[in-house]
Every structure is written in structure tokens, then in C-alpha cells.
Motif scaffolding. Structure first.
Motif, PDB file in Angstrom:
ATOM      1  N   HIS A  20       0.825  -1.210   0.000  1.00 43.40           N
ATOM      2  CA  HIS A  20       0.000   0.000   0.000  1.00 43.40           C
ATOM      3  C   HIS A  20       0.860   1.261   0.000  1.00 43.40           C
ATOM      4  O   HIS A  20       0.483   2.263  -0.590  1.00 43.40           O
ATOM      5  N   ARG A  33      -9.994   6.860  -2.285  1.00 45.83           N
ATOM      6  CA  ARG A  33     -11.396   6.650  -1.891  1.00 45.83           C
ATOM      7  C   ARG A  33     -12.141   5.787  -2.908  1.00 45.83           C
ATOM      8  O   ARG A  33     -12.920   4.911  -2.550  1.00 45.83           O
ATOM      9  N   TRP A  76      -9.430   2.024  -3.780  1.00 46.21           N
ATOM     10  CA  TRP A  76      -8.734   1.173  -2.813  1.00 46.21           C
ATOM     11  C   TRP A  76      -9.723   0.465  -1.902  1.00 46.21           C
ATOM     12  O   TRP A  76     -10.730   1.031  -1.475  1.00 46.21           O
ATOM     13  N   ASP A  77      -9.386  -0.753  -1.573  1.00 46.52           N
ATOM     14  CA  ASP A  77     -10.138  -1.535  -0.601  1.00 46.52           C
ATOM     15  C   ASP A  77     -10.072  -0.816   0.754  1.00 46.52           C
ATOM     16  O   ASP A  77      -9.033  -0.232   1.091  1.00 46.52           O
ATOM     17  N   PRO A  78     -11.159  -0.820   1.521  1.00 41.55           N
ATOM     18  CA  PRO A  78     -11.145  -0.136   2.827  1.00 41.55           C
ATOM     19  C   PRO A  78     -10.009  -0.580   3.740  1.00 41.55           C
ATOM     20  O   PRO A  78      -9.470   0.224   4.499  1.00 41.55           O
ATOM     21  N   ARG A  79      -9.614  -1.844   3.655  1.00 45.22           N
ATOM     22  CA  ARG A  79      -8.500  -2.308   4.498  1.00 45.22           C
ATOM     23  C   ARG A  79      -7.195  -1.638   4.103  1.00 45.22           C
ATOM     24  O   ARG A  79      -6.404  -1.254   4.966  1.00 45.22           O
ATOM     25  N   MET A  80      -6.977  -1.477   2.801  1.00 45.44           N
ATOM     26  CA  MET A  80      -5.758  -0.803   2.340  1.00 45.44           C
ATOM     27  C   MET A  80      -5.788   0.666   2.740  1.00 45.44           C
ATOM     28  O   MET A  80      -4.770   1.231   3.135  1.00 45.44           O
ATOM     29  N   ARG A  81      -6.963   1.283   2.616  1.00 44.71           N
ATOM     30  CA  ARG A  81      -7.108   2.685   3.042  1.00 44.71           C
ATOM     31  C   ARG A  81      -6.764   2.822   4.511  1.00 44.71           C
ATOM     32  O   ARG A  81      -6.048   3.747   4.911  1.00 44.71           O
TER      33      ARG A  81
END
Length: 83
Positions: free
Chosen positions: A7, A35, A38-43
Motif C-alpha cells: 500500500h 477513496r 482502494w479496498d477499505p482495508r488498504m485505506r
């Protein structure tokens, strides 16, 4: 030798594409990209690494973009639909 987490590598690669632009504009575009794609986990990992980052691994444009991102609500965050 330590490897750069994916990431961080990806965020820095995105920032390279915007170095020639106004920094405030570039940070907004990078934040929009994160936003949208990206996957929320990567964010979440990016935000965690950007908080108090002093090791120089994150491009300054990425740090500015991270400041524009708000953490995404996770499961069990207490948000319910109004229906």
C-alpha cells in the motif's frame, strides 16, 4: 533488507504521477483515487502509516492526501440505516 508494504509502494507510485502539479490539487486527486479504488482495508493501513509518519517512507503528497481522507466505517461501527 526490509520490503516496502504494497500500500505504501502503490501510494508513492500514484504520487509520482502528480509531482508536476500544484501540491494541494495533487493531494485532493490522490485522496479521490484512494477513496474510489482502494479496498477499505488498504485505506486503513495507509491512514495508520500516515499518522505520525516520520520515517520518510511516504511521499509528502501521500501524507497530504491521507490528511484529507477520513477513516471508513468498519463492521460494527454503530451506523444503521434509517429504514
Amino acid at each position: 533488507m526490509t520490503r516496502t508494504p504494497p500500500h505504501i509502494r502503490m501510494a508513492n507510485e500514484i504520487a509520482v504521477q502528480f509531482r508536476h502539479r500544484d501540491p494541494a490539487w495533487a493531494a485532493e486527486r490522490i485522496a479521490e483515487h484512494v477513496r474510489a479504488f482502494w479496498d477499505p482495508r488498504m485505506r486503513s493501513m495507509l491512514l495508520a502509516d500516515a499518522t505520525g509518519a516520520t520515517d520518510g517512507r511516504l511521499d509528502p503528497l501521500v501524507l497530504a492526501a491521507a490528511a484529507l481522507l477520513s477513516p471508513a466505517p468498519g463492521p460494527g461501527s454503530g451506523q444503521r440505516s434509517s429504514s
